[in-house]
Design a protein around this motif. Structure first.
Motif, PDB file in Angstrom:
ATOM      1  N   LYS A  66       0.722   1.360   2.543  1.00  0.00           N
ATOM      2  CA  LYS A  66      -0.509   0.168   2.457  1.00  0.00           C
ATOM      3  C   LYS A  66      -1.709   0.768   1.680  1.00  0.00           C
ATOM      4  O   LYS A  66      -2.376  -0.334   1.208  1.00  0.00           O
ATOM      5  CB  LYS A  66      -0.569  -0.286   3.728  1.00  0.00           C
ATOM      6  CG  LYS A  66      -1.507  -1.645   3.707  1.00  0.00           C
ATOM      7  CD  LYS A  66      -1.731  -2.104   4.938  1.00  0.00           C
ATOM      8  CE  LYS A  66      -2.385  -3.419   4.930  1.00  0.00           C
ATOM      9  NZ  LYS A  66      -2.852  -4.054   6.345  1.00  0.00           N
ATOM     10  N   ALA A  67      -2.000   1.996   1.969  1.00  0.00           N
ATOM     11  CA  ALA A  67      -3.102   2.717   1.328  1.00  0.00           C
ATOM     12  C   ALA A  67      -3.105   3.866   1.213  1.00  0.00           C
ATOM     13  O   ALA A  67      -2.297   4.672   1.911  1.00  0.00           O
ATOM     14  CB  ALA A  67      -4.316   2.216   2.365  1.00  0.00           C
ATOM     15  N   ILE A  68      -3.754   4.545   0.107  1.00  0.00           N
ATOM     16  CA  ILE A  68      -3.660   5.820  -0.103  1.00  0.00           C
ATOM     17  C   ILE A  68      -5.149   6.263  -0.316  1.00  0.00           C
ATOM     18  O   ILE A  68      -6.134   5.680  -0.971  1.00  0.00           O
ATOM     19  CB  ILE A  68      -3.033   6.310  -1.652  1.00  0.00           C
ATOM     20  CG1 ILE A  68      -1.583   5.620  -1.468  1.00  0.00           C
ATOM     21  CG2 ILE A  68      -3.224   7.614  -2.060  1.00  0.00           C
ATOM     22  CD1 ILE A  68      -0.910   5.530  -2.969  1.00  0.00           C
ATOM     23  N   PHE A 209       7.021   4.122  -9.096  1.00  0.00           N
ATOM     24  CA  PHE A 209       7.299   5.061  -8.275  1.00  0.00           C
ATOM     25  C   PHE A 209       8.002   4.030  -6.960  1.00  0.00           C
ATOM     26  O   PHE A 209       7.838   4.663  -5.894  1.00  0.00           O
ATOM     27  CB  PHE A 209       6.189   5.701  -7.665  1.00  0.00           C
ATOM     28  CG  PHE A 209       5.696   6.706  -8.781  1.00  0.00           C
ATOM     29  CD1 PHE A 209       6.212   8.020  -8.975  1.00  0.00           C
ATOM     30  CD2 PHE A 209       4.817   6.489  -9.404  1.00  0.00           C
ATOM     31  CE1 PHE A 209       6.073   9.176  -9.662  1.00  0.00           C
ATOM     32  CE2 PHE A 209       4.296   7.509 -10.495  1.00  0.00           C
ATOM     33  CZ  PHE A 209       4.931   8.951 -10.713  1.00  0.00           C
ATOM     34  N   GLY A 210       8.172   2.964  -7.015  1.00  0.00           N
ATOM     35  CA  GLY A 210       8.544   2.148  -6.189  1.00  0.00           C
ATOM     36  C   GLY A 210       7.771   1.753  -4.929  1.00  0.00           C
ATOM     37  O   GLY A 210       8.250   1.609  -3.679  1.00  0.00           O
ATOM     38  N   LEU A 211       6.359   1.854  -5.352  1.00  0.00           N
ATOM     39  CA  LEU A 211       5.276   1.495  -4.341  1.00  0.00           C
ATOM     40  C   LEU A 211       4.975   0.053  -4.266  1.00  0.00           C
ATOM     41  O   LEU A 211       5.015  -0.827  -5.300  1.00  0.00           O
ATOM     42  CB  LEU A 211       4.155   2.327  -4.826  1.00  0.00           C
ATOM     43  CG  LEU A 211       4.267   3.982  -4.655  1.00  0.00           C
ATOM     44  CD1 LEU A 211       3.111   4.583  -5.391  1.00  0.00           C
ATOM     45  CD2 LEU A 211       3.941   4.173  -2.992  1.00  0.00           C
ATOM     46  N   ARG A 212       4.297  -0.348  -3.194  1.00  0.00           N
ATOM     47  CA  ARG A 212       4.027  -1.944  -3.020  1.00  0.00           C
ATOM     48  C   ARG A 212       2.934  -2.376  -4.250  1.00  0.00           C
ATOM     49  O   ARG A 212       1.931  -1.259  -4.421  1.00  0.00           O
ATOM     50  CB  ARG A 212       3.419  -2.025  -1.720  1.00  0.00           C
ATOM     51  CG  ARG A 212       4.332  -2.028  -0.700  1.00  0.00           C
ATOM     52  CD  ARG A 212       3.713  -1.695   0.795  1.00  0.00           C
ATOM     53  NE  ARG A 212       2.719  -2.822   1.050  1.00  0.00           N
ATOM     54  CZ  ARG A 212       2.491  -3.076   2.243  1.00  0.00           C
ATOM     55  NH1 ARG A 212       2.904  -2.411   3.281  1.00  0.00           N
ATOM     56  NH2 ARG A 212       1.409  -3.909   2.788  1.00  0.00           N
ATOM     57  N   ARG A 213       2.839  -3.273  -5.034  1.00  0.00           N
ATOM     58  CA  ARG A 213       2.023  -3.526  -5.886  1.00  0.00           C
ATOM     59  C   ARG A 213       0.423  -3.714  -5.146  1.00  0.00           C
ATOM     60  O   ARG A 213      -0.411  -3.585  -5.732  1.00  0.00           O
ATOM     61  CB  ARG A 213       2.148  -4.817  -6.607  1.00  0.00           C
ATOM     62  CG  ARG A 213       3.223  -4.280  -7.638  1.00  0.00           C
ATOM     63  CD  ARG A 213       3.101  -5.608  -8.991  1.00  0.00           C
ATOM     64  NE  ARG A 213       3.703  -5.121 -10.156  1.00  0.00           N
ATOM     65  CZ  ARG A 213       3.549  -5.675 -11.387  1.00  0.00           C
ATOM     66  NH1 ARG A 213       2.830  -6.640 -11.425  1.00  0.00           N
ATOM     67  NH2 ARG A 213       4.527  -5.339 -12.254  1.00  0.00           N
TER      68      ARG A 213
END
Length: 420
Positions: A66-68, A209-213
């Motif tokens: 959800k967050a980085i 990378f298949g991460l959430r937009r």
């Protein structure tokens, strides 16, 4: 399930940690060791490390992030153009070329200010002004700022932990008037609180990378503060020693302590202050003389209850920042006994004395009395060294709850969003 990714860029490599909303379980841990010497580490390598780390996280977990947030080494800085491309080599945390501008800086900055160090971000920026490439530069960024930009695409944003050594006033939360008088012809970063959401991932990065937009990228922090956040220390008087390539001390205090004469500065941490300093001594010196296997085996032969009579100041090259702030301080590694156990004992003892001297100095300057020390970094695993340090410090020395700075950065990414 919502997960949070913290990425740590240290001196020996990059690491990533993914945690869940309760921060009670590490879902994934990934590493990217730097093969090059420290001097050869470039933005190209940083970029490669960042994306390799993300790719090494299992697919199913990547989809839940959800967050980085990202931490970088304090005062590792670079100049970039209008689209974020570096225009010259970065200056690393321990680069002392800024010493030639200190006299000019002293005429402008308040006495004993944090920026009055050859390795401060501001000293580096003033030194960079004479580079031919400076005319191509649009933004001055810290390592963590630029790495965050690669993910969210917005230039010129920093956090007040990284911006402290640039001269940002972390009490008033603004750039001070004396700094504006320098008339720096380049964009200084907009400074936000660490862990503040900047924006969502660039769509092409999310898709690749298949991460959430809708994954948020947040402002970061420095590697040593991230290690503090991971440690479990929460109360005034609790300290964290990071024993990595270098030696970094942080002491949580109700009083803000600043004195550039000794390389002491305070970071804001909520309603408290994280006061401390960083020495160039540490694990990098040990690894110059011993392999990891030798460090492990020889340490077991040392009697930690007996102080070594060898009095070293272990440095890889001339100059230290704290507790002695002297760019001309010479390494002291003689006499060297033939017995490697005695030599290692002398090195471990001497670094422990420098640590004790550092904490003593912080308390003399007005910080809270030291009650216990948590240990982060690779040196935390050396039980002989821990015993030597406890003897020198005369207080309990514990391993950090989590020793990876990336864990502390993941906590920063989570922030209040776990309730949202």
């Amino acid at each position: 399930m919502n997960l949070y990714l913290g990425i740590d860029f240290g001196t020996s490599g990059a690491r990533g940690v993914v945690i869940n909303e309760e921060a009670s379980y590490i879902q994934a841990e990934v590493r990217y060791p730097f093969q090059d010497s420290l001097a050869a580490v470039t933005p190209k390598i940083w970029q490669e490390a960042l994306f390799v780390l993300v790719k090494r996280i299992p697919d199913q977990l990547r989809r839940e992030i959800k967050a980085i947030a990202i931490n970088g080494t304090s005062s590792t800085v670079l100049l970039v153009d209008a689209v974020g491309n570096p225009v010259d080599a970065p200056l690393l945390y321990n680069d002392g070329r800024g010493s030639c501008v200190l006299e000019h800086l002293r005429s402008i900055a308040p006495p004993n200010h944090t920026v009055l160090s050859a390795t401060s971000s501001l000293a580096k920026l003033l030194w960079m002004r004479q580079l031919p490439s400076f005319s191509e530069a649009k933004y001055f960024l810290h390592q963590a700022d630029w790495l965050g930009f690669l993910l969210h695409g917005q230039l010129g944003i920093s956090d007040y932990h990284n911006a402290l050594k640039l001269g940002y006033d972390v009490e008033e939360l603004k750039y001070p008037e004396w700094l504006k008088k320098l008339q720096i012809p380049i964009q200084l970063p907009k400074v936000l609180s660490p862990g503040t959401p900047i924006g969502e991932l660039r769509p092409e990065i999310a898709d690749k990378f298949g991460l959430r937009r809708d994954c948020l990228v947040c402002t970061g922090t420095t590697d040593s503060i991230a290690a503090f956040l991971a440690s479990g220390a929460k109360l005034p008087g609790e300290g964290v020693t990071s024993l990595g390539s270098t030696l970094v001390l942080k002491l949580l205090s109700r009083t803000r302590v600043e004195d550039a004469r000794y390389g002491i500065y305070s970071h804001r941490l909520g309603d408290l202050w994280l006061t401390g300093g960083a020495s160039n001594t540490g694990g990098a010196v040990l690894k110059k003389f011993f392999t990891n296997a030798e460090l492990e085996s020889l340490s077991r032969e040392i009697d930690a209850s007996i102080a070594s009579e060898l009095d070293y100041y272990p440095l890889l090259k001339v100059g230290d920042r704290f507790p002695i702030n002297d760019p001309d301080l010479s390494p002291r590694l003689e006499p060297r006994p033939e017995n490697p156990v005695e030599f290692l004992h002398g090195l471990l003892e001497s670094i422990a004395r420098i640590e004790a001297r550092g904490y003593e100095l912080l308390q003399q300057m007005g910080a809270d009395k030291l009650s216990r020390v948590y240990t982060a970094g690779g040196g935390a695993a050396n039980h002989t060294w821990t015993a030597i340090r406890a003897r020198n410090l005369q207080i309990p020395v514990l391993a950090s709850v989590y020793t990876e700075a990336a864990y502390g950065t993941a906590l920063l990414a989570m922030g209040e969003r776990k309730r949202g």
